[in-house]
Scaffold this motif. Structure first.
Motif, mmCIF file in Angstrom:
data_model
loop_
_atom_site.group_PDB
_atom_site.id
_atom_site.type_symbol
_atom_site.label_atom_id
_atom_site.label_comp_id
_atom_site.label_asym_id
_atom_site.label_seq_id
_atom_site.Cartn_x
_atom_site.Cartn_y
_atom_site.Cartn_z
ATOM 1 N N LEU A 415 36.122 35.917 41.784
ATOM 2 C CA LEU A 415 37.481 36.339 42.543
ATOM 3 C C LEU A 415 37.744 37.594 42.472
ATOM 4 O O LEU A 415 37.015 38.747 41.895
ATOM 5 N N LEU A 416 38.172 37.989 43.751
ATOM 6 C CA LEU A 416 38.080 39.045 44.361
ATOM 7 C C LEU A 416 39.530 39.344 44.779
ATOM 8 O O LEU A 416 40.412 38.409 45.267
ATOM 9 N N SER A 417 40.295 41.021 43.690
ATOM 10 C CA SER A 417 41.683 40.638 43.984
ATOM 11 C C SER A 417 42.184 42.364 44.721
ATOM 12 O O SER A 417 41.499 42.995 43.155
ATOM 13 N N VAL A 418 42.857 42.478 45.645
ATOM 14 C CA VAL A 418 43.211 43.927 45.405
ATOM 15 C C VAL A 418 44.278 44.108 44.596
ATOM 16 O O VAL A 418 45.849 43.827 44.812
ATOM 17 N N ALA A 419 44.176 45.294 43.564
ATOM 18 C CA ALA A 419 45.089 45.404 42.677
ATOM 19 C C ALA A 419 45.764 46.847 43.171
ATOM 20 O O ALA A 419 45.281 48.768 42.887
ATOM 21 N N LEU A 420 47.156 47.778 42.353
ATOM 22 C CA LEU A 420 47.488 48.673 42.097
ATOM 23 C C LEU A 420 47.241 49.870 40.882
ATOM 24 O O LEU A 420 47.432 48.460 39.456
ATOM 25 N N ASP A 421 46.622 50.283 40.109
ATOM 26 C CA ASP A 421 46.781 51.140 38.711
ATOM 27 C C ASP A 421 47.472 52.341 39.216
ATOM 28 O O ASP A 421 47.215 53.768 40.056
ATOM 29 N N VAL A 422 48.595 51.766 38.509
ATOM 30 C CA VAL A 422 50.022 52.901 38.791
ATOM 31 C C VAL A 422 48.874 54.201 38.038
ATOM 32 O O VAL A 422 49.283 55.365 38.043
ATOM 33 N N ALA A 423 48.131 54.118 36.644
ATOM 34 C CA ALA A 423 47.743 55.381 36.378
ATOM 35 C C ALA A 423 46.329 56.521 36.871
ATOM 36 O O ALA A 423 46.670 56.855 36.900
ATOM 37 N N GLU A 424 45.595 55.233 37.376
ATOM 38 C CA GLU A 424 45.145 56.100 38.811
ATOM 39 C C GLU A 424 45.621 56.955 39.617
ATOM 40 O O GLU A 424 45.467 57.556 40.735
ATOM 41 N N GLU A 425 46.958 56.211 39.842
ATOM 42 C CA GLU A 425 47.806 55.903 41.133
ATOM 43 C C GLU A 425 46.694 56.096 42.590
ATOM 44 O O GLU A 425 46.920 56.797 43.651
ATOM 45 N N ARG A 426 46.110 54.754 42.196
ATOM 46 C CA ARG A 426 44.822 54.639 43.467
ATOM 47 C C ARG A 426 45.029 52.859 43.205
ATOM 48 O O ARG A 426 45.048 52.208 42.409
ATOM 49 N N SER A 427 44.777 52.392 44.732
ATOM 50 C CA SER A 427 44.241 50.604 44.693
ATOM 51 C C SER A 427 43.080 50.326 44.214
ATOM 52 O O SER A 427 41.828 51.525 44.289
ATOM 53 N N CYS A 428 42.612 49.232 43.916
ATOM 54 C CA CYS A 428 40.975 49.087 43.478
ATOM 55 C C CYS A 428 41.281 47.824 43.546
ATOM 56 O O CYS A 428 41.804 47.621 43.630
ATOM 57 N N VAL A 429 39.523 47.128 44.146
ATOM 58 C CA VAL A 429 39.291 45.762 44.770
ATOM 59 C C VAL A 429 38.797 45.345 42.935
ATOM 60 O O VAL A 429 37.841 46.017 42.295
ATOM 61 N N LEU A 430 39.484 44.091 42.494
ATOM 62 C CA LEU A 430 39.308 43.677 41.138
ATOM 63 C C LEU A 430 37.974 42.644 41.118
ATOM 64 O O LEU A 430 38.230 42.013 42.428
ATOM 65 N N VAL A 431 37.117 42.458 40.378
ATOM 66 C CA VAL A 431 36.180 41.206 40.277
ATOM 67 C C VAL A 431 36.365 40.945 39.348
ATOM 68 O O VAL A 431 35.625 40.939 38.557
ATOM 69 N N LEU A 432 36.502 39.621 39.336
ATOM 70 C CA LEU A 432 36.322 38.652 38.154
ATOM 71 C C LEU A 432 35.460 37.151 38.038
ATOM 72 O O LEU A 432 35.391 36.753 38.977
ATOM 73 N N ASP A 433 34.487 37.621 36.972
ATOM 74 C CA ASP A 433 33.703 35.961 37.052
ATOM 75 C C ASP A 433 34.815 34.856 36.830
ATOM 76 O O ASP A 433 35.845 34.634 35.623
ATOM 77 N N ALA A 434 35.019 33.908 37.296
ATOM 78 C CA ALA A 434 36.061 32.510 38.145
ATOM 79 C C ALA A 434 35.601 31.842 36.571
ATOM 80 O O ALA A 434 36.414 31.430 36.028
ATOM 81 N N THR A 435 34.569 31.949 36.094
ATOM 82 C CA THR A 435 34.579 30.657 34.927
ATOM 83 C C THR A 435 34.518 31.254 34.052
ATOM 84 O O THR A 435 35.917 30.794 33.083
#
Length: 469
Positions: A415-435
Motif C-alpha cells: 500500500l502506498l500512502s502520502v502522509a503528513l508527519d507533524v513532528a517532522e513537519e514534512r510529508s512522506c510516502v508510506l509503504v506498507l506490506d498489504a498482507t
C-alpha cells in the motif's frame, strides 16, 4: 502548529526530480510511478477559498526504482489556476463562487465557463494521462514532467461528470457517468471502449438530479446511488456556490437505479432509508442479486464539514463514514443494507484490477479515531474484521494497493500512502506490506504537501491500469 492543520496550508513550491530520503527498505519488485492529485493552494489574492475541494490542483509524481524514490510536483496549468496569478477567481469552484453576472451563471449551467481546476484524481485515457474533476473539462498532462498538454472532453452530452468511472477488463471499456443540468436534466451513462468511440448507454431524466460523486458497476449492470441531496437548474442561477445549490430532503429515500449495461434499461429502482455517499467500494452479482459496498453517511453533513474553516480548526467536526453493504434483489425489486465493520472509514481502495466487478475480500481505507485521518484500516469484508496501522503524529491519505507481480493472494502487494508527519513537519510516502499490514519504509519529502485526494500507480513495463475504486 504541529498537528493535522499543516496539511491544509497553501503550498507554493514546485519540485523537479528530487531524490527522497528513504527510511526502511522498499521491496525489490516495486518499480513504477505513483501519481497523486489534490489541492495545492487555497488562496486567491487576499481571498481564502471555502472548501477543501476548491483548492487549485497540484500534481505529485513519485517514481519508485532501484530501491529509491524520486519526487516531482507541479501545479496544473489550468485556465482557473492561471487566473489566480492575477489575483482573480474567474471560475466557480465546488464551495466558492466568484462575482459574476446572471449571464455567466446561465452559461455555466449549460456547460460553458466551467472550471478546469481538475484536482480530484488522475486517469489514463486514449493513451495519455489526464487530471479530472467533476466538470467535463479534463486536462491532459505529460507524465514525465507533469506539464499541461491541453483540454479534453470527458463525456457524452453531460454538463458535468464524475471523477470515479470504472474499467471493465473483460469488455475492454470504461463506463462513466455524467450529470446534465438544463431543460432536460438528469444522468447520462456512457461507455468508452478501448477500440471505439464514446457511446451513450442511456439518459435518465430527473427534474432534480442528485449530487453524484461515484457509482457501482457489475458484469451486467451499472448502479447509480441516488440519495436525496438534490438540485434544480434554477437554483444554479442564484449567486451561491455549487455545493449550496443542493438541498437535503430527509423525508425522501435513497434509491438504487439499476441499469442494464447492454440495452440501457432501468431494471430496478429499490428505495432504502436515506443516506449519503461519496465513494463506492465494489459491486458484484450472485444470480438475481446485486451486492453494492460503499461508504455511507446518515445525511449530507459531511459535505459542509469539509469546509476549510472546519478542517483548519484544531478539532474539526467531521462525521465518520460507515462501510456498508446493500443487497439488491432484482426479482422482488427490494434492497436492504447492513454495516460490514464498525468504525469510521473513508477513501476506500481495493485490488482494483482483480476485484472490481467481482466478489472480493479486502478493502483499505483511512480512519479517524482521536484526530483527523490518524490511521489506515484493512477490512476483511468476508469476516467483518479489520486491522489498524497507526503511528504517533502521522496523518495518512488514501492508500493505493499495488500488487506484487505474480502474487497469488488478493492482498499480496504493498500500500502506498502520502502522509503528513507533524513532528517532522514534512510529508512522506508510506509503504506498507498489504498482507501483514506493517510498515516497510518511508520516503521523506523536504516539505509539507497539502492533503491530496486520489491517484493511480503505473507499473514499469506494463500498460497503465486503474488502481483505485
Amino acid at each position: 502548529m504541529a498537528d493535522h492543520r499543516l496539511g491544509f496550508r497553501s503550498f507554493d513550491e514546485e519540485t523537479d526530480s528530487l531524490s527522497l530520503e528513504v527510511m526502511g527498505e522498499l521491496p525489490d519488485w516495486l518499480s513504477g510511478t505513483l501519481y497523486r492529485n489534490g489541492p495545492g493552494r487555497f488562496e486567491v489574492g487576499d481571498r481564502t477559498l471555502t472548501h477543501w475541494f476548491d483548492g487549485f490542483a497540484l500534481l505529485r509524481r513519485f517514481a519508485f526504482r532501484d530501491g529509491g524514490v524520486e519526487y516531482s510536483s507541479r501545479f496544473l496549468d489550468s485556465d482557473a489556476y492561471r487566473a489566480t496569478q492575477d489575483g482573480e477567481l474567474r471560475y466557480g469552484e465546488f464551495g466558492t463562487v466568484p462575482s459574476r453576472s446572471l449571464f455567466d451563471r446561465f452559461r455555466t449551467l449549460f456547460g460553458g465557463a466551467q472550471t478546469d481546476n481538475a484536482s480530484i484524481t488522475v486517469r489514463h485515457r486514449a493513451g495519455e494521462h489526464r487530471a479530472v474533476t467533476e466538470t467535463a473539462r479534463e486536462v491532459a498532462f505529460d507524465p514525465a514532467d507533469l506539464s499541461t498538454l491541453g483540454h479534453r472532453t470527458g463525456a457524452v452530452g453531460a454538463t458535468g461528470t464524475i471523477a470515479h468511472d470504472h474499467y471493465d477488463g473483460v469488455q475492454e471499456e470504461w463506463v462513466g457517468l455524467g450529470t446534465r443540468l438544463g431543460r432536460r436534466s438528469g444522468y447520462v451513462l456512457y461507455r468508452d471502449p478501448d477500440d471505439g468511440a464514446v457511446e451513450e448507454i442511456v439518459r435518465i431524466e430527473r427534474a432534480e438530479p442528485a449530487y453524484v460523486h461515484s457509482f457501482a458497476l457489475t458484469d451486467h449492470y451499472a448502479v447509480l446511488t441516488e440519495h436525496p441531496l438534490r438540485t434544480a437548474p434554477r437554483r444554479l442561477l442564484a449567486d451561491r456556490p455549487y455545493a449550496e445549490s443542493f438541498r437535503w430532503y430527509p423525508g425522501r429515500e435513497t434509491r438504487f437505479l439499476v441499469v442494464d449495461r447492454r440495452d440501457g434499461e432501468v431494471v430496478a429502482e429499490p428505495g432504502v432509508s436515506p443516506f449519503f455517499t461519496f465513494h463506492h467500494v465494489d459491486a458484484f452479482e450472485r444470480g438475481e442479486e446485486l451486492f453494492v459496498d460503499l461508504i455511507a453517511y446518515e445525511d449530507h453533513s459531511i459535505v459542509p464539514a469539509l469546509s476549510l474553516s472546519n478542517l483548519r480548526s484544531r478539532e474539526p467536526d467531521v462525521p465518520a463514514g460507515e462501510l456498508r453493504r446493500y443487497r439488491i434483489d432484482l426479482e422482488t425489486g427490494r434492497a436492504e443494507g447492513r454495516p460490514i465493520v464498525e468504525g469510521g472509514i473513508e477513501f476506500p481502495t481495493i485490488h482494483y484490477a482483480e476485484a472490481n466487478l467481482h466478489p472480493y475480500r479486502f478493502c483499505y481505507g483511512v480512519g479517524s479515531e482521536t484526530a483527523f485521518n490518524d490511521r489506515l484500516r484493512k477490512v476483511d469484508v468476508e469476516h467483518g474484521t479489520d486491522r489498524v496501522w497507526e503511528s504517533e503524529g502521522i496523518h495518512p491519505g488514501e492508500a493505493l494497493f499495488v500488487p506484487r507481480p505474480d502474487g497469488e493472494r488478493e492482498d499480496d502487494g504493498v500500500l502506498l500512502s502520502v502522509a503528513l508527519d507533524v513532528a517532522e513537519e514534512r510529508s512522506c510516502v508510506l509503504v506498507l506490506d498489504a498482507t501483514e499490514f506493517e510498515e516497510l519504509a518511508r520516503a521523506y519529502l523536504p516539505h509539507v504537501l497539502p492533503f491530496d485526494f486520489h491517484g493511480t500507480f503505473d507499473a514499469d513495463g506494463e500498460e497503465p491500469v486503474p488502481s483505485m475504486s
